[in-house]
Design an enzyme around this catalytic site. Sequence first.
Site, short mmCIF file in Angstrom:
data_model
loop_
_atom_site.label_atom_id
_atom_site.label_comp_id
_atom_site.label_asym_id
_atom_site.label_seq_id
_atom_site.Cartn_x
_atom_site.Cartn_y
_atom_site.Cartn_z
N GLY B 256 0.81 -1.21 0.00
CA GLY B 256 0.00 0.00 0.00
C GLY B 256 0.84 1.25 0.00
O GLY B 256 1.89 1.31 -0.63
N ALA B 258 3.03 4.62 1.50
CA ALA B 258 4.10 4.87 2.46
C ALA B 258 3.54 5.40 3.77
O ALA B 258 4.06 5.10 4.84
CB ALA B 258 5.11 5.86 1.87
N ARG B 259 2.45 6.16 3.66
CA ARG B 259 1.88 6.73 4.87
C ARG B 259 1.36 5.63 5.80
O ARG B 259 1.69 5.59 6.99
CB ARG B 259 0.73 7.69 4.50
CG ARG B 259 0.18 8.48 5.67
CD ARG B 259 -0.90 9.44 5.21
NE ARG B 259 -1.98 8.74 4.54
CZ ARG B 259 -2.96 8.10 5.19
NH1 ARG B 259 -2.96 8.07 6.51
NH2 ARG B 259 -3.91 7.48 4.52
N VAL B 260 0.55 4.74 5.25
CA VAL B 260 0.03 3.65 6.08
C VAL B 260 1.17 2.68 6.44
O VAL B 260 1.18 2.10 7.52
CB VAL B 260 -1.13 2.92 5.37
CG1 VAL B 260 -1.66 1.78 6.23
CG2 VAL B 260 -2.25 3.91 5.07
N GLU B 278 5.55 -3.24 0.92
CA GLU B 278 5.56 -3.08 -0.54
C GLU B 278 4.84 -1.78 -0.85
O GLU B 278 3.61 -1.73 -0.84
CB GLU B 278 4.84 -4.28 -1.19
CG GLU B 278 5.54 -5.61 -0.99
CD GLU B 278 6.83 -5.73 -1.81
OE1 GLU B 278 6.97 -4.98 -2.80
OE2 GLU B 278 7.68 -6.56 -1.45
N CYS B 313 1.62 0.09 -8.75
CA CYS B 313 2.75 0.65 -8.00
C CYS B 313 4.03 0.64 -8.83
O CYS B 313 4.95 1.40 -8.56
CB CYS B 313 2.95 -0.07 -6.68
SG CYS B 313 2.94 -1.84 -6.84
#
Lengths: 495, 546
Positions: B256, B258-260, B278, B313
């Site tokens: 998902g 980078a924040r989460v 990832e 992604c």
Amino acid sequence: MESVGDLERDLEGMREYYSQGKTKEASWRKSQLKGLLTLLKEKEEDIFKALKQDLGKHHVEAFRDEIGTLTKSLNNALGSLKEWMSGRKAILPKIAVLSTAEIVPEPLGLVLIFSSWNYPFGLSLEPLIGAIAAGNTVVLKLSELAPACASLLANTIPNFVDNKAVKVFQGGPTVAEQLLQQKWDKIFFTGSARTGRLVLSAAAKHLTPVTLELGGKCPAVVDSLSSSFDRKAAVKRIVVGKYGACAGQACIAIDYILAERKNISTLVEMMKVIIKEMFGGNPIESHSIARIINKQHFLRLKNLLEDPNVKASIVYGGSLDEDHLFIEPTILVDPPLEAAIMTEEIFGPLLPIISLEKIEDSIQFLNSRPKPLAIYCFTKNKSLERRMISETSSGGVVFNDAIIQYAADSLPFGGVGESGVGRYHGKFSFDTFSHEKAITRRSFLTDFWFRYPPWNAHKWQLLECAYNSDYLGLLLVILGLKKPRRGSYQPAYSH
Amino acid sequence: MKNISIELLWHCSAGSAGVNRAFPYRFTRKSNQTRLSFPNLPRTSYRLKSCSATLSLMVEMEENPKFDADKAASLVKELRKNFNSGRTRSYEWRVSQLKSIEKMVEEKEREITEALHKDLSKPAFEAYISEISQVKSSCKSALKELSGWMIPEKVKTSLTTYPSSAEIVSEPLGVVLVISTWNFPFSLSLDPVIGAISAGNAVVLKPSEISPATSLLLSKLVEEYLDKSAIRVVEGAVDETTSLLEQKWDKILYTGSARVGRIVMAAAAKHLTPVTLELGGKCPAVVDSNIDLQVAVRRIIAGKWALNSGQVCIGVDYIITTKDLAPKLINSLKYELEQFFGKDPLQSKDMSRIVSSSQFARLVKMLDEDKVSDKVVFGGQRDESQLRIAPAILLDVPEDSQIMQEEIFGPLMPILTVENLEDSFEVINSKPKPLAAYLFTNDEQLKKDFVQKISSGGMLINDTILHVAVDGLPFGGVGESGMGAYHGKFSFDAFSHKKAVLYRSFTGDASVRYPPYTPGKQRLLKALISGNIISIILALIGWSKD
């Protein structure tokens, strides 16, 4: 410690230096490793002195566990560097004609290493070797609890390696906290699980990968050994794997012993004899056993023995000399399992022996506790050996010896669960500080039209053949000799 | 968790504030909403980066008991008990589960394709290539290789531990959590699960609530085909994920944003849980002039618009080329796009739609930004009711625009021009490390420099995306694009602990190891560590140079 502003400027400078690409060159890496070798050679006496001062370590023990092991690691890294640095090819499916794939290791950038006080040289330089071999710029934060060693390293490292790429910091928690607020490309930490959690949380803010080398209660499972030769060898290895490893202040030192009840009295008697043989009747005089690092740890250990039920279980030793921070090699038989000595990592020269009815019960005993960094098992029983490997979990398992795995370059050294995350030593150190970049090269020549939309059943059939590596089918469909089986297949929906 | 229904997508992101649109899928009424808060994280990090399980709130049906921390705890407890019983460790169990996945994909291909169409209007062909066949081939290769992967690796030992033998044993980590995402909701869920099963773990899968049809189908199929005592699906959104993250796992693999990713890692830190993240990033494609432009352009399109409408992604995020080549490149892109998707791409059945209205709004906002809207040289038409955006090409957008600061994750393609192609290195290196970097050239030196000077998860020269399908290559990011890797053997490794096992016999003991320490012992130790046989003999017989 410098101000935060200075620190940030320093790190900025290191990143700038890294981006120039110097540290990526094989020749640079080699010369740094050679620099460390020279350091160990030229400063050997100073190192012995510092270790004596901080930990009362005998210089032969210091050589065996720190200088010698490091020299071996450096030679190994120098000899293998070229091989480590060269990428390795990956196998491609046949459909990918005129393509090649390889995995190329690249440095991560600017990395931070926290070392520990029990092996102030070994645990600082061993990861540093990996970080340099992988081509990184490195900040090394030394433990303030071994001040003589820290100041020696801080003063000498800059003279032997490129000080634009390697910086050494001394200091306590404040310095550590300041460092942890910065963004790193990797953090390598050796220490306690408690601090490990803090490091990991701090790293999460910057998505920094972390290797944690923690500890845990490493057990020695001692089976009945029929030959007296084997018994003696086992006991010698146990005694040196506890008291001879920085007086038990080692993350892989034996924490406690599991043995069958019927063997315990013999075991204790043999241990007493060997302890006398090795450390003399009055160990504090012989200087062949290290002292406790500081008062705080001394009191922690003293407290472990304070519990009346624990005290009652001492069968050998137990005398403490607070002035010299010295604790005599101590053996306890069956202290209560819920006492602190059996729930916390001991990290000192106290060795509880827990009795079991059958040695096989050790497996359940181990599985009901956090995963240790190492399990030592002294046995000639192949079935116990197999079960120990497949039914318990730990960083590593050593049969019929202790501690010695630390010196094996070909084995990964690291924990699992509470005993750590990640691994190092030898090539694994290099990997720990590298990113494995996957590279695929294609030519413009082969391009299958069935990769692209607009989609139709024919293209689908071809793709299916390609994915199943059905090259004959592929050919037949292309030649129109095979009917697409998906001709009528279109999901029943509309836009 | 069968009756999960997903309605209000409620983004925690500044980028989509105020865009609360009902998701027209099994709407029910809402109950208490709570905001997920992670006090340790600065609020400024609230920027939507895509490739993500975007945070949203979900509303429960009243009769459906909530999956809370207690439920999560008892689920983990149950799985841990079953893992401890040893059932998941056997080769036979692993193979049987992998075969069941294979069978499931084979038998339910139509349902899977339909769910993907519901969630993303994913063309059936695309669904087949990037999801179904991907899972099939992962299963196939795992089944073929598993016995080899499980064999302990023998390693050499040295003089320092002589005589001894050593091996590295791969053991399962225990109970692991896989949190997947919505853009490839099927393959990005099952690919890691295949790795976890191959390695002998018990596993919980949390599919993304943003692709509800696939999430529901996965939960149904996993229950039907796989061993319930060790493999589970938990559906849900923020609350459920939070409950799961509070538990102690032996590994977490998250796909998902980078924040989460930061939130997942911080939660994992409490339990010292290793993570594989990832993530995504802005994957650049550098295009040189000395190439077969048509082939390159087709491959770029395949890696952008023909793949989930750029919601990938590892999709090409932006192109860097020379000033001279840009007009030719744009013409060629226009021509090939028309070949692929027709004159009115909004009507094309060969292109996926945007996943949700909030993602749609985010992309439109990027496109409509003041300094950006006049840079559109092609396409960009939109149909809000169908959540479709036509392929858009933008030329020389300013560096500080949102479209160049964030991962685009949609069918918009900015082209940046530079004087010399080498200047592209600086552009790429000024941004966080991407998951993939693409280069189209025939210039060998440029290839070499690109590999040397650019850091990214993976790299592909003269093509896009394909490297993902190579089992022999690790798939994973570096820096902001993630940590850890998987695919093929790397998946097995990601879910295994590499246990070092050293065997010693009782003979062959050098007295030098033991105190009392004497000068002679020190000499011998030195000799042993240097590996110099002559010195060893000299030390043993008591002569030495020192």
